[in-house]
Write a protein that holds these residues in place. Structure first.
Motif, short mmCIF file in Angstrom:
data_model
loop_
_atom_site.label_atom_id
_atom_site.label_comp_id
_atom_site.label_asym_id
_atom_site.label_seq_id
_atom_site.Cartn_x
_atom_site.Cartn_y
_atom_site.Cartn_z
N LEU A 1 -33.02 13.42 -33.50
CA LEU A 1 -32.16 12.37 -34.03
C LEU A 1 -31.21 11.85 -32.95
CD1 LEU A 1 -31.37 13.73 -37.59
CD2 LEU A 1 -32.71 11.70 -37.02
N GLN A 2 -30.73 12.75 -32.10
CA GLN A 2 -29.87 12.29 -31.01
C GLN A 2 -30.66 11.46 -30.00
OE1 GLN A 2 -27.26 15.37 -29.33
NE2 GLN A 2 -25.78 14.48 -30.75
N ASN B 1 -33.04 9.54 -30.61
CA ASN B 1 -33.30 8.24 -31.21
C ASN B 1 -32.05 7.57 -31.76
OD1 ASN B 1 -36.43 7.80 -31.34
ND2 ASN B 1 -36.12 9.96 -31.85
N SER B 2 -30.89 8.06 -31.36
CA SER B 2 -29.63 7.55 -31.93
C SER B 2 -29.41 6.07 -31.64
CB SER B 2 -28.45 8.38 -31.42
OG SER B 2 -28.36 8.31 -30.00
N GLU C 1 -27.06 5.03 -40.11
CA GLU C 1 -26.04 6.03 -39.78
C GLU C 1 -26.64 7.43 -39.89
OE1 GLU C 1 -21.88 7.84 -41.66
OE2 GLU C 1 -22.78 6.03 -42.51
N VAL C 2 -26.26 8.31 -38.96
CA VAL C 2 -26.70 9.70 -39.01
C VAL C 2 -25.47 10.59 -39.12
CG1 VAL C 2 -27.90 11.57 -37.82
CG2 VAL C 2 -28.78 9.23 -37.64
N LYS D 1 -16.57 12.38 -33.56
CA LYS D 1 -17.97 12.67 -33.83
C LYS D 1 -18.71 13.15 -32.58
CE LYS D 1 -22.23 10.58 -35.62
NZ LYS D 1 -22.85 9.36 -36.19
N THR D 2 -18.46 12.50 -31.45
CA THR D 2 -19.16 12.87 -30.22
C THR D 2 -18.82 14.29 -29.79
OG1 THR D 2 -17.38 11.82 -28.94
CG2 THR D 2 -19.38 10.52 -29.35
N GLU E 1 -20.53 16.76 -32.29
CA GLU E 1 -21.96 16.89 -32.07
C GLU E 1 -22.26 17.64 -30.77
OE1 GLU E 1 -23.79 13.06 -32.46
OE2 GLU E 1 -23.20 12.86 -34.56
N LEU F 1 -31.75 4.02 -33.85
CA LEU F 1 -31.29 4.06 -35.24
C LEU F 1 -30.06 3.19 -35.42
CD1 LEU F 1 -31.81 7.88 -35.87
CD2 LEU F 1 -32.98 6.03 -37.09
N LEU F 2 -29.14 3.26 -34.48
CA LEU F 2 -27.93 2.45 -34.55
C LEU F 2 -28.26 0.96 -34.50
CD1 LEU F 2 -24.84 2.58 -34.69
CD2 LEU F 2 -24.80 2.58 -32.19
#
Length: 224
Positions: A23-24, A26-27, A36-37, A108-109, A112, A30-31
Motif C-alpha cells: 500500500l505504501q 502504491n500510495s 485514502e489509506v 501520519k508520516t 507509518e 492511490l492518492l
C-alpha cells in the motif's frame, strides 16, 4: 473514483507487513485517484479468539503450506532478509498499544514510519519488541527520548488499552478473522471486506481503479 482503504494490522503478522509495504508502494497512485489509506493497529490474538480462527502454525497442513507461501511472498514483496524469529509468536499488546498512542499524537508520516520499523525490528533484526527496552530502542529511530518515554507510558494507560480493544472489536464487527484485514469503501459509498496480502487486484477493481492484470507471456521463439 475516490474511496477509502481501512487496513487493520498487527506487527506480529508478516503478511500485515507485506500489505503495509504494498500500500505504501502504491500510495502516490492511490492518492492520485483520491483513495485514502488508513492503517489501524489491532490485536491479532484477540481477532483469532473472537472469530474462532486458529493461527496457521497450530494446524499441521497450514503450517506445511505456509513454509512455501512465506517464501513466495518474501520474493514477491522483495523482503528476502526477513525470517520467522526464534521467539515467535510474541504477545503484541505493548507494541500495538504504542502504535495506537502514536496514531493519536503524531503526524501520519511519523506514525507509518514507526509502524514499519516494528516489522523490520522483529522480522529482519530478530528483536523481541514485546520487551519494553527493545521496543524503546526501535521507537527511538523515529522519536526523541522524551517522546519515547511518553509513548510507552501512554501505551499503558487505560485509554489506549481500550482504544486497541475497540479497534480490534471494530475489525471483528466487520467480519475479520485474521490480519491484514481491509474494509474498503468505493466512490459510490459501497463497502466490502478483503483479506490477505494477495487480493489487491480485487480491491482495485472494487474501487474502480485502472490496473493491469498478471499476463502470461508467449515463449519468445527467437530465443529457442
Amino acid at each position: 473514483m475516490g474511496g477509502k482503504i481501512a487496513c487493520y494490522l498487527d506487527c506480529v503478522s508478516p503478511y500485515s507487513y507485506f500489505a503495509f509495504l504494498h500500500l505504501q508502494k502504491n500510495s502516490a497512485a492511490l492518492l492520485s485517484h483520491d483513495v485514502e489509506v488508513e492503517f489501524i493497529p489491532v490485536f491479532l490474538g484477540g481477532i483469532n479468539v473472537g472469530s474462532g480462527n486458529k493461527p496457521p502454525w497450530t494446524l499441521p497442513a497450514k503450517a506445511k503450506y505456509s513454509h512455501y507461501d512465506f517464501g513466495r511472498a518474501k520474493k514477491y514483496f522483495d523482503t528476502p532478509n526477513i525470517k520467522t524469529p526464534s521467539f515467535f509468536p510474541i504477545l503484541s499488546l505493548l507494541p500495538q498499544r504504542s502504535m495506537t498512542y502514536i496514531k493519536s499524537h503524531f503526524p501520519k508520516t511519523q506514525y507509518e514510519s514507526a509502524f514499519g520499523s516494528l516489522w523490520v525490528a522483529m522480522w529482519q533484526d530478530q528483536l523481541d519488541i514485546s520487551k519494553p527496552n527493545l521496543l524503546a530502542r526501535i521507537l527511538s529511530l523515529n522519536f526523541s527520548a522524551g517522546q519515547v518515554k511518553a509513548i510507552l507510558e501512554g501505551a499503558n494507560k487505560p485509554e489506549y488499552k481500550q482504544k486497541l480493544l475497540d479497534n480490534t472489536q471494530e475489525a471483528l464487527s466487520k467480519g475479520a478473522f485474521g490480519c491484514p484485514w481491509f474494509w474498503v469503501t468505493n466512490g459510490e459509498g459501497k463497502e466490502e471486506p478483503f483479506f490477505g496480502s494477495d487480493r489487491f487486484h480485487f480491491m482495485w477493481e472494487f474501487l474502480g481503479l485502472p490496473w493491469k492484470d498478471v499476463e502470461l507471456l508467449l515463449k519468445d521463439k527467437a530465443k529457442i
